[in-house]
Write a protein that holds these residues in place. Structure first.
Motif, PDB file in Angstrom:
ATOM      1  N   GLN A   1       0.807  -1.211   0.000  1.00 41.19           N
ATOM      2  CA  GLN A   1       0.000   0.000   0.000  1.00 41.19           C
ATOM      3  C   GLN A   1       0.847   1.272   0.000  1.00 41.19           C
ATOM      4  O   GLN A   1       0.338   2.358  -0.206  1.00 41.19           O
ATOM      5  CB  GLN A   1      -0.941   0.001   1.211  1.00 41.19           C
TER       6      GLN A   1
ATOM      7  N   ASP B   1       0.303   3.001  -3.041  1.00 43.26           N
ATOM      8  CA  ASP B   1      -1.099   3.298  -3.289  1.00 43.26           C
ATOM      9  C   ASP B   1      -1.244   4.673  -3.938  1.00 43.26           C
ATOM     10  O   ASP B   1      -0.746   5.673  -3.424  1.00 43.26           O
ATOM     11  CB  ASP B   1      -1.836   3.260  -1.945  1.00 43.26           C
TER      12      ASP B   1
ATOM     13  N   THR C   1      -1.920   0.217  -8.601  1.00 45.17           N
ATOM     14  CA  THR C   1      -0.687   1.003  -8.596  1.00 45.17           C
ATOM     15  C   THR C   1      -0.471   1.558 -10.004  1.00 45.17           C
ATOM     16  O   THR C   1      -1.055   1.068 -10.986  1.00 45.17           O
ATOM     17  CB  THR C   1       0.533   0.154  -8.212  1.00 45.17           C
TER      18      THR C   1
END
Length: 966
Positions: free
Chosen positions: A11, A14, A64
């Motif tokens: 993440q 992210d 992504t």
């Protein structure tokens, strides 16, 4: 050893946290100022519970950047990009790399806003002036606009101009030559139907036989024929008709200018001046006319004025805010144009210059001569003897040739020909054509064993003195004589010229642009990258659909996402601007009523707070605008709305309403408004301008609306480009879906087959749809919803902080605003004489573009920070506005006079501080009023511009080069 899980580590890439400006710590600090426990608690306070969605939209998870780009690359690979010889206004071109990298791919150019604040837009204004000069020179007329949307819509605007200015007032008939591009004919007929004009499509020579107010001719024709239309134009003029000529811009390098043939207006596309085809767009259209029709010219015009030092300075002239001033009486509903693409075309002309353009045009024409001679030697004669770059063959009427066989050979050779006319094949050549291309074309058209040699044919063309352009139509007048087109032909010089102009402009790569209703958010680099991919950039819009499967998949998936996010049932991607989306949506409403036998329904209710394009669009489809009142809190006055809906119930077509309101508030009565309109037989058009405050938390369809346009260049991150490109797809409920636009050459949907079009290409400016596709793919269902929440949070933080210094004009019952707020500057003006214009110009000294000024309320700023700005940047803006308020107090107190103060004299330039300084305030106060301004100083290159002088002394062509000297 890391204690984080693999999911947590993933993440860190992210995209959501890259797009949304405030960090967690910044968010907490803002919420403390606002007085709310959490972002979600704040949203619960602000958004009416009866329109809140229960679940996140079903559009998938965030990706992504690496993953999203890889996935889209796989989709793009499904496109089969053949060499296109289809023509019809779309041609292969070579974008000079210095322009590709430093303009199209440069945020200094693509993130700039429409130049409403000209002192910080002198670079793009100069480039647009170059564009106008280029168009004036090539078309032979007096005045050019700073670009329109595409050739088809420009032709429709030419028809409207003809109706306005024609002296044949009794006529309601417009003539279209049958050899005009088919997509243009289709679009103009649709516009004529909405205007209530009659149309006849017939061979051009028959125009004088009809009692017409105007005519549209194509030069060269759709089949490539070049004819002298001088006498034809004179005959139409003799009958008091106005003549518009659709012209090919590259051909005008060699052909006599249409203005010299007598044309009243000349329109066309500048696409082949270095702008990729992009499956239909975006491309800038040109529009020129004679000086006597300047007040009827649609779109925007760049003019030369003076600043307070008496120096030449550029600005938008006359039509700057036409829709907001004239509303339903506006010449057109045009709001954005294709400025970024117009700038590319202008730079293309600057880079190549007149000599370079002539080489390109002559090479295209020479190859066409060689192709004509070679095919003729083998028994395949072109239909016309006079042409520029296009040959049409009546193959089924020629012994020994078969259309199906030729088309099969073409496809096997990865070539597309024009094949839409029965029995005929069209071949258009362009800048990318070379000797190898000709050899392949000979194999395709003639089969193997033709024995032709390009060099020998070239010699034969020269020896024969082929005259495929009639002597009477050979251009003799010079073009592009201004020094700007004769000075920057090395890449070094061109690079520096582009950079020189870029440095004059403030864009999002310098500071936030907090324009209310314009949503100047992050245009992420990853989203921009695929625009230049050849799989997307080099596709002709009329290529066989089986070759465009990548585009189809992307457009279908984006359409599904937008359907989910809007709560509608169907989407049309065709409208290539927000205003065109309004027009298309209102057409759908009109045709829906017509299908039910209710064609008399022509009343459009519009609240007084509406965007100016709303009433202008309504008049374009023949609707009568009835304005409904707003109450003192900025909300729709429900009593007035109900009274007018009931009064006009028999003829009510629709309401056009913006949500949240243009005043920056979520009106709690929005569902009731929809119910009132439906109860009285009308439809609800919900303007999508403020969709950035809806995505993921509510939707137009859920609220109860029937149709909306979506400004993809606002909510869905397509950049503004200095005034375009834009996209305005429309979402509709199922009952309106049969009335969405279609296309004459490409069937968009079997259920809409035969419907007229609103843009020249079937999917509008399809080449930039990948930006919005990636915006949604990168953010996912949580990200798009968070974007909305943070847009609201940032706006309320700004409103809270600014309320200590300025009145917030409108708020809800909890004292909150939506994603934008309006600060009232009128009390300051009454006390000090300082105007909203003074404050807008003063913000430039602090390094900011002004918010939206005097709309929707005169004497105010409408501020929209968007979700992309961090608290740091918001605080910098707040600091500037606070400091400006203190400056106003010094005028109020008499410390500074109404004439000698930094607001009245703003913006300040280097010339000011290097000249004799004798003002009541210091140089430091003038140009470095706060530390942040000094740390990242943006210098306006001109002082305040005199708008009145510019309109009284209208100069819309390039001034002498001496005026550009530093």
């Amino acid at each position: 050893m890391s204690t984080q899980s693999l999911t947590q580590l993933e993440q860190t890439e992210d995209f959501i946290r890259r797009h949304i400006g405030p960090s967690a710590e910044q968010t907490d600090a803002m919420l403390k100022e606002i007085g709310s426990d959490s972002v979600d608690a704040l949203i619960d306070e602000i958004v009416p519970s009866d329109i809140r969605l229960a679940n996140l939209p079903a559009i998938g998870e965030s990706k992504t950047e690496v993953q999203a780009l890889a996935d889209l690359k796989a989709v793009a690979s499904l496109n089969k990009v053949n060499t296109s010889h289809i023509g019809l206004g779309y041609y292969g071109t070579l974008t000079p790399n210095v322009i590709l990298r430093n303009v199209l791919e440069n945020p200094g150019w693509y993130t700039a806003y429409t130049p409403y604040q000209p002192e910080i837009a002198q670079g793009r204004l100069e480039s647009l002036l170059n564009y106008q000069q280029m168009c004036i020179d090539l078309t032979g007329l007096d005045l050019a606009s700073a670009s329109l949307l595409d050739e088809g819509t420009a032709a429709a605007e030419a028809m409207a101009l003809a109706k306005r200015v024609s002296k044949n007032k009794k006529s309601n008939l417009f003539f279209i030559a049958s050899d005009v591009f088919p997509q243009t004919i289709d679009l103009v007929k649709q516009r004529a139907d909405m205007f209530g004009f009659d149309v006849v499509v017939a061979p051009a020579t028959q125009a004088p036989e009809h009692d017409i107010f105007g005519a549209l001719l194509q030069y060269p024709s759709a089949t490539g024929e070049v004819t002298d239309i001088t006498d034809l134009i004179a005959s139409i003029h003799a009958n008091k008709g106005i003549v518009a000529v659709a012209a090919d811009i590259m051909s005008l390098v060699m052909l006599k200018a249409p203005g010299e043939l007598g044309a009243d207006a000349v329109i066309g596309s500048s696409q082949r001046f270095g702008v990729p085809m992009g499956y239909g767009g975006p491309h800038a259209a040109f529009f020129t006319t004679s000086d006597k029709y300047k007040r009827s010219l649609p779109g925007r015009i760049i003019g030369v004025s003076k600043d307070t030092r008496g120096n030449n300075a550029l600005r938008m002239a006359m039509q700057t805010r036409e829709q907001h001033i004239r509303r339903e009486k506006a010449n057109s509903n045009i709001c954005t144009a294709q400025v970024l693409l117009a700038n590319m075309a202008a730079f293309y002309a600057v880079y190549h210059g007149p000599k370079g353009l002539k080489v390109i045009a002559e090479r295209i024409h020479r190859f066409t001569d060689i192709l004509a001679l070679g095919t003729a030697q083998n028994g395949l004669m072109a239909m016309h003897n006079n042409y520029f770059d296009t040959l049409t063959f009546d193959v089924d009427a020629t012994q020994g040739f078969n259309k199906e066989e030729i088309v099969a050979r073409a496809l096997a050779a990865n070539i597309n020909l024009r094949v839409d006319v029965a029995g005929q094949i069209g071949v258009s050549l362009d800048e990318t054509t070379n000797r190898e291309s000709l050899n392949t074309l000979f194999d395709v058209l003639l089969g193997s064993g033709h024995g032709l040699d390009v060099s020998e044919l070239d010699d034969a063309v020269v020896a024969s003195g082929m005259s495929s352009i009639p002597a009477s139509l050979v251009r003799e007048s010079e073009i592009l004589t201004h020094p700007v087109f004769n000075s920057y032909h090395s890449e070094t010089e061109m690079l520096r010229y582009i950079k020189k102009l870029e440095n004059k402009d403030l864009a999002l790569n310098h500071s936030m642009i907090s324009l209310g209703s314009c949503t100047m958010k992050l245009n992420a680099t990853a989203q921009m990258i695929p625009v230049s991919w050849p799989e997307f950039a080099n596709m002709h819009p009329f290529a066989p659909i089986e070759q465009a499967q990548g585009y189809k998949q992307m457009i279908d998936e984006l359409g599904d996402w937008l359907v989910e996010l809007t709560g509608y049932d169907n989407i049309s991607m065709q409208p290539n601007s927000g205003a065109q989306g309004e027009y298309a949506g209102l057409i759908a409403i009109h045709k829906y009523h017509e299908s039910r036998g209710d064609s008399h329904r022509n009343i459009c209710l519009i609240p007084s707070s509406a965007h100016g394009t709303n009433p202008a669009s309504a008049q374009m489809v023949g609707m009568k605008v009835v304005v409904t009142a707003c109450d003192k809190n900025g909300n729709v006055d429900m009593d007035d709305l109900k009274a007018k809906a009931e009064e006009h119930a028999e003829n009510l077509a629709c309401i056009m309403i913006t949500y949240p309101s243009t005043h920056g508030v979520y009106e709690t009565t929005i569902k009731e408004i929809c119910d009132v309109i439906h109860a009285n037989g009308g439809q609800v058009y919900l303007d999508g301008a403020n969709m950035n405050a809806q995505v993921g938390i509510t939707s137009p369809g859920y609220i109860g609306a029937d149709v909306s346009h979506l400004n993809l260049h606002k909510t869905f991150a397509i950049p503004h480009g200095g005034g375009g490109p834009g996209m305005g797809p429309i979402g509709v409920k199922a009952h309106l879906a049969p009335f969405l636009p279609d296309h004459a050459l490409v069937t968009v949907n079997e259920n809409t087959k035969g419907n007229g079009s609103v843009s020249a290409a079937p999917f509008g400016s399809a080449g930039i749809l990948c930006i919005s596709y990636l915006y949604i793919a990168l953010l996912g269902k949580k990200g798009v919803t968070d974007a909305t929440k943070y847009a609201i949070t940032n706006a309320n933080y700004l409103a809270t902080k600014l309320s200590a210094h300025y009145p917030i004009l409108y708020s809800d019952k909890n004292g909150r605003v939506a994603h934008e707020c309006i600060i009232d500057l009128r009390p300051l003006k009454a006390e000090s004489g300082i105007t909203e214009v003074d404050m807008a110009k003063r913000l430039m000294d602090y390094g900011f573009h002004a918010p939206t000024m005097s709309f929707p309320v005169a004497g105010t700023f409408m501020i929209e920070p968007t979700e992309s700005e961090s608290k740091v940047e918001l605080d910098r803006f707040i600091e500037a506005m606070t400091a400006i308020r203190d400056e106003v107090r010094k005028v109020e107190s008499g410390e500074w006079t109404s004439e000698d103060n930094p607001l009245h004299n703003a913006p300040h330039t280097l010339a000011d501080i290097t000249d004799t300084w004798d003002r009541a305030y210091s140089i430091q106060e003038a140009v470095f009023p706060v530390a942040a301004a000094a740390a990242n100083k943006f210098w306006p290159t001109v002082n305040r511009i005199d708008d009145v002088y510019g309109d009284r002394n209208l100069i819309c062509s390039c001034p002498p080069v001496s005026t550009y000297e530093d």
